[in-house]
Design a protein around this motif. Structure first.
Motif, PDB file in Angstrom:
ATOM      1  N   GLY A 154       0.820  -1.198   0.000  1.00 32.21           N
ATOM      2  CA  GLY A 154       0.000   0.000   0.000  1.00 32.21           C
ATOM      3  C   GLY A 154       0.856   1.250   0.000  1.00 32.21           C
ATOM      4  N   PRO A 155       0.245   2.417   0.065  1.00 32.19           N
ATOM      5  CA  PRO A 155       1.011   3.666   0.026  1.00 32.19           C
ATOM      6  C   PRO A 155       1.870   3.904   1.254  1.00 32.19           C
ATOM      7  CG  PRO A 155      -1.321   4.100   0.400  1.00 32.19           C
ATOM      8  CD  PRO A 155      -1.214   2.655   0.059  1.00 32.19           C
ATOM      9  N   SER A 156       1.490   3.309   2.406  1.00 34.52           N
ATOM     10  CA  SER A 156       2.238   3.588   3.633  1.00 34.52           C
ATOM     11  C   SER A 156       2.579   2.329   4.425  1.00 34.52           C
ATOM     12  CB  SER A 156       1.438   4.538   4.533  1.00 34.52           C
ATOM     13  OG  SER A 156       0.175   3.970   4.867  1.00 34.52           O
ATOM     14  N   ARG A 255       8.226   2.037  -1.041  1.00 36.02           N
ATOM     15  CA  ARG A 255       7.391   3.205  -0.759  1.00 36.02           C
ATOM     16  C   ARG A 255       8.175   4.199   0.094  1.00 36.02           C
ATOM     17  NH1 ARG A 255       4.864   1.570  -4.428  1.00 36.02           N
ATOM     18  NH2 ARG A 255       2.688   0.892  -4.466  1.00 36.02           N
TER      19      ARG A 255
END
Length: 282
Positions: A154-156, A255
């Motif tokens: 995911g993004p984080s 990321r």
């Protein structure tokens, strides 16, 4: 990874081995001499020698299956400790061993193996060609075992699913990220059921806590399952298929976390699940 061959130069006396795996994890080796060797004698054995452990060997009897063809069988229950093993042919009374080259490797039965989750000890063996073009065997022995499944970036942070063997989850189950050092650093997140029947687990790991403080060098966080409060940790790995090394072949996107720091899920050379955190300069 299935039914493949490796180009090699047969400069010394060698034999070539075709390997076939069965669903239970056993391996059959069918050997034939190359042009540089004669057929081994009737009392010859397939010798497996563990790297980095002098004197640690496994000897498998060779039986004739056809003129010029010999067979050795490694049963699923055989005691082969975890590690990398090089294959040779040993003849009684000879001072030299024959190098074994990889032939066809039929590993279809190893793809997505799903043993019963009550299995106390998970054994996995994958034959593979070394960089020098010889036959070797990668073996794992885990009791209990946490098999990594789907990984989502995911993004984080990352989310992952898996399955436990030989142990069940209970109250206080956690996923634990460990950073070796003095003292070791630890970050925990809750473990939840994944919806898979029997032994399934899932977790979501944010990256920010893994990049706290100044990140001046690479950090390799190792991921473990704590099945219940106070239980012994179980290493999360991916070993129930035909891939002998995921370190450079299973690549996930990184990321950004903060100040240019990058976090990326990855596997170690032993197929253990990790998260690598690298500073901005890298």
């Amino acid at each position: 990874m299935t039914a493949t061959t490796t180009a090699v130069t047969t400069a010394a006396a060698t034999v070539r081995a075709d390997c076939a795996a069965d669903p239970a994890g056993g391996l059959t080796f069918d050997l034939a001499p190359t042009a540089t060797a004669t057929v081994p004698g009737p009392e010859a054995v397939l010798l497996l020698r563990r790297r980095g452990a002098a004197g640690t060997t496994v000897r498998l009897p060779l039986t004739s299956t056809a003129p010029g063809r010999l067979r050795a069988v490694l049963p699923p229950s055989a005691d082969v400790p975890e590690g990398r093993w090089d294959a040779y042919v040993e003849e009684p009374g000879s001072e030299h061993t024959l190098t074994v080259l990889p032939g066809l490797r039929d590993l279809r039965a190893l793809v997505d193996r799903t043993p019963d989750t009550g299995t106390a000890t998970i054994r996995s063996r994958v034959p593979y060609p070394t960089l020098a073009g010889r036959l070797a065997l990668r073996c794992w022995v885990r009791a209990p075992h946490a098999e990594a499944g789907a990984i989502r970036v995911g993004p984080s942070g990352m989310s992952a699913e898996g399955r436990l063997y030989g142990v069940e989850t209970g109250e206080g189950a956690m996923m634990e990220a460990r950073l070796p050092g003095e003292p070791a650093r630890v970050h925990r997140v809750p473990l939840t059921a994944s919806g898979q029947p029997g032994g399934g687990f899932a977790f979501t790991l944010p990256y920010a806590p893994l990049a706290d403080g100044p990140v001046t060098e690479d950090r390799l966080w190792r991921l473990w399952v704590i099945p219940s409060a106070g239980a012994k940790a179980v290493r999360i790995s991916r070993i129930l298929d035909d891939v002998w090394s995921r370190e450079h072949t299973f690549v996930y996107p990184g990321r950004p976390v903060a100040d240019g720091v990058l976090a990326t899920p990855c596997y170690s050379a032993a197929n253990d699940l990790c998260v690598r955190v690298v500073p901005a300069t890298a």
